[in-house]
Design an enzyme around this catalytic site. Structure first.
Site, PDB file in Angstrom:
ATOM      1  N   MET A 118      36.253  35.641  45.527  1.00 23.45           N
ATOM      2  CA  MET A 118      37.363  36.424  46.070  1.00 23.45           C
ATOM      3  C   MET A 118      37.625  37.653  45.188  1.00 23.45           C
ATOM      4  O   MET A 118      38.699  37.791  44.614  1.00 23.45           O
ATOM      5  CB  MET A 118      38.606  35.544  46.165  1.00 23.45           C
ATOM      6  CG  MET A 118      38.398  34.332  47.083  1.00 23.45           C
ATOM      7  SD  MET A 118      39.636  33.029  46.895  1.00 23.45           S
ATOM      8  CE  MET A 118      39.047  32.188  45.415  1.00 23.45           C
ATOM      9  N   GLN A 138      45.062  36.623  54.165  1.00 24.06           N
ATOM     10  CA  GLN A 138      46.013  37.456  53.437  1.00 24.06           C
ATOM     11  C   GLN A 138      46.674  38.464  54.369  1.00 24.06           C
ATOM     12  O   GLN A 138      47.896  38.638  54.364  1.00 24.06           O
ATOM     13  CB  GLN A 138      45.294  38.181  52.296  1.00 24.06           C
ATOM     14  CG  GLN A 138      44.778  37.280  51.195  1.00 24.06           C
ATOM     15  CD  GLN A 138      43.914  38.025  50.193  1.00 24.06           C
ATOM     16  OE1 GLN A 138      43.462  39.139  50.446  1.00 24.06           O
ATOM     17  NE2 GLN A 138      43.670  37.406  49.046  1.00 24.06           N
ATOM     18  N   THR A 148      40.897  34.780  40.820  1.00 22.37           N
ATOM     19  CA  THR A 148      41.561  35.842  41.556  1.00 22.37           C
ATOM     20  C   THR A 148      43.043  35.788  41.262  1.00 22.37           C
ATOM     21  O   THR A 148      43.650  34.712  41.330  1.00 22.37           O
ATOM     22  CB  THR A 148      41.332  35.721  43.072  1.00 22.37           C
ATOM     23  OG1 THR A 148      42.294  36.525  43.770  1.00 22.37           O
ATOM     24  CG2 THR A 148      41.467  34.293  43.550  1.00 22.37           C
ATOM     25  N   ASN A 149      43.611  36.925  40.921  1.00 24.23           N
ATOM     26  CA  ASN A 149      45.052  36.980  40.676  1.00 24.23           C
ATOM     27  C   ASN A 149      45.832  36.801  41.967  1.00 24.23           C
ATOM     28  O   ASN A 149      46.813  36.060  42.017  1.00 24.23           O
ATOM     29  CB  ASN A 149      45.425  38.317  40.032  1.00 24.23           C
ATOM     30  CG  ASN A 149      45.034  38.400  38.581  1.00 24.23           C
ATOM     31  OD1 ASN A 149      45.846  38.176  37.690  1.00 24.23           O
ATOM     32  ND2 ASN A 149      43.781  38.737  38.311  1.00 24.23           N
ATOM     33  N   THR A 150      45.404  37.491  43.023  1.00 26.10           N
ATOM     34  CA  THR A 150      46.147  37.457  44.281  1.00 26.10           C
ATOM     35  C   THR A 150      46.346  36.040  44.778  1.00 26.10           C
ATOM     36  O   THR A 150      47.441  35.654  45.192  1.00 26.10           O
ATOM     37  CB  THR A 150      45.415  38.288  45.351  1.00 26.10           C
ATOM     38  OG1 THR A 150      45.391  39.659  44.947  1.00 26.10           O
ATOM     39  CG2 THR A 150      46.106  38.177  46.693  1.00 26.10           C
ATOM     40  N   CYS A 165      43.917  42.253  38.477  1.00 29.01           N
ATOM     41  CA  CYS A 165      42.935  42.038  39.538  1.00 29.01           C
ATOM     42  C   CYS A 165      41.574  42.144  38.868  1.00 29.01           C
ATOM     43  O   CYS A 165      41.300  43.132  38.164  1.00 29.01           O
ATOM     44  CB  CYS A 165      43.078  43.084  40.643  1.00 29.01           C
ATOM     45  SG  CYS A 165      41.835  42.964  41.939  1.00 29.01           S
ATOM     46  N   THR A 166      40.746  41.151  39.059  1.00 29.21           N
ATOM     47  CA  THR A 166      39.479  41.139  38.343  1.00 29.21           C
ATOM     48  C   THR A 166      38.620  42.353  38.683  1.00 29.21           C
ATOM     49  O   THR A 166      37.875  42.851  37.837  1.00 29.21           O
ATOM     50  CB  THR A 166      38.712  39.843  38.651  1.00 29.21           C
ATOM     51  OG1 THR A 166      38.766  39.573  40.056  1.00 29.21           O
ATOM     52  CG2 THR A 166      39.335  38.666  37.942  1.00 29.21           C
ATOM     53  N   GLU A 167      38.748  42.877  39.913  1.00 27.82           N
ATOM     54  CA  GLU A 167      37.952  44.050  40.280  1.00 27.82           C
ATOM     55  C   GLU A 167      38.380  45.297  39.521  1.00 27.82           C
ATOM     56  O   GLU A 167      37.573  46.205  39.297  1.00 27.82           O
ATOM     57  CB  GLU A 167      38.047  44.297  41.791  1.00 27.82           C
ATOM     58  CG  GLU A 167      37.162  43.402  42.626  1.00 27.82           C
ATOM     59  CD  GLU A 167      37.691  41.987  42.738  1.00 27.82           C
ATOM     60  OE1 GLU A 167      36.875  41.059  42.923  1.00 27.82           O
ATOM     61  OE2 GLU A 167      38.918  41.788  42.625  1.00 27.82           O
TER      62      GLU A 167
END
Length: 250
Positions: free
Chosen positions: A23, A65, A96-98, A209-211
């Site tokens: 994710m 989401q 994933t943070n979200t 956010c990892t991205e």
């Protein structure tokens, strides 16, 4: 809930990490690489960690989401967590943070600890001497419950960019970064968002956010930069090495 295993100086052969990832896949690949490199360094030679990885179809998760179907997303991740536990995982990380918005559903589904990204991040912020922190992430992370509220429960004051900037950050994450596209435009937007929060009093900037970590580096920020993927990997490695779990809010 179990809080850890017996201590040791190297990852125990029966200490297996469960990863909830996908994710999206680019950040999951980076986290997989980081945790194995860190454990290899600790063990020496060709050692690596034992882990189980469940990788989501991000298209399905993104649709949930967008529709606000957090209950469905919670059921999806809870089921995956149970499968990882049944397969032998002794602790979980959610990459994933979200989706930490549904962390309670994951925790309720299993009898092993979830190493919560906000707990690890809060500890890193306090170690850096920061009380007011700037949070970058998806719109869900910056505006809704989840990581933000958990950081506040640790006593941190959380600030975010203004609305138009939040929208721009969110757009670059979903339109580019989750697809593995790294652009100069994304770098510019993330750096400007971080600088703006510092101007308004942030003593540290969190890449929530990892991205974001694919485009924003510590050299782009004038205050301590807390990258959540790195802090979560720190927590995972600490558990693999000695069974440690980040402290929850008091």
């Amino acid at each position: 809930m179990r809080t850890g295993d017996e201590t040791s100086t190297t990852p125990a052969p029966d200490r297996v990490l469960g990863m909830l990832g996908g994710m999206a896949w680019p950040s999951t690949a980076e986290a997989y690489t980081q945790v194995n490199r860190r454990v290899q360094t600790a063990r020496g030679g060709d050692g690596a960690c034992e882990l189980l990885l469940w990788s989501a179809d991000f298209g399905r998760v993104h649709a949930m989401q967008a529709q606000g179907d957090w209950a469905g997303a919670g059921r999806l991740l809870a089921d995956a967590a149970r499968r990882l536990q049944d397969a032998g995982a002794g602790a979980l990380v959610l990459l994933t943070n979200t989706m930490h918005r549904v962390a309670p559903a994951v925790e309720d589904a299993v009898d092993i600890p979830l190493l919560h990204v906000a707990d690890a991040t809060a500890a890193a912020c306090r170690a850096a001497g920061a009380q007011t922190v700037g949070l970058l992430g998806t719109r869900f992370t910056m505006e809704e419950e989840g990581v933000r509220d958990r950081l506040q429960a640790h006593g941190l004051h959380v600030v975010t960019p203004p609305g138009p900037t939040r929208a721009a950050v969110h757009g670059h994450i979903y339109d580019e970064l989750v697809r593995g596209i790294v652009s100069d435009g994304a770098r510019t937007v993330m750096a400007a968002a971080a600088a703006g929060m510092v101007t308004t009093g942030a003593q540290a900037v969190i890449a929530g956010c990892t991205e974001i970590e694919l485009v924003l580096a510590d050299t782009d920020v004038t205050v301590p930069y807390v990258a959540t993927t790195s802090t979560l990997i720190d927590a995972a490695v600490a558990w693999l090495l000695d069974g440690a779990v980040p402290p929850s809010p008091a």
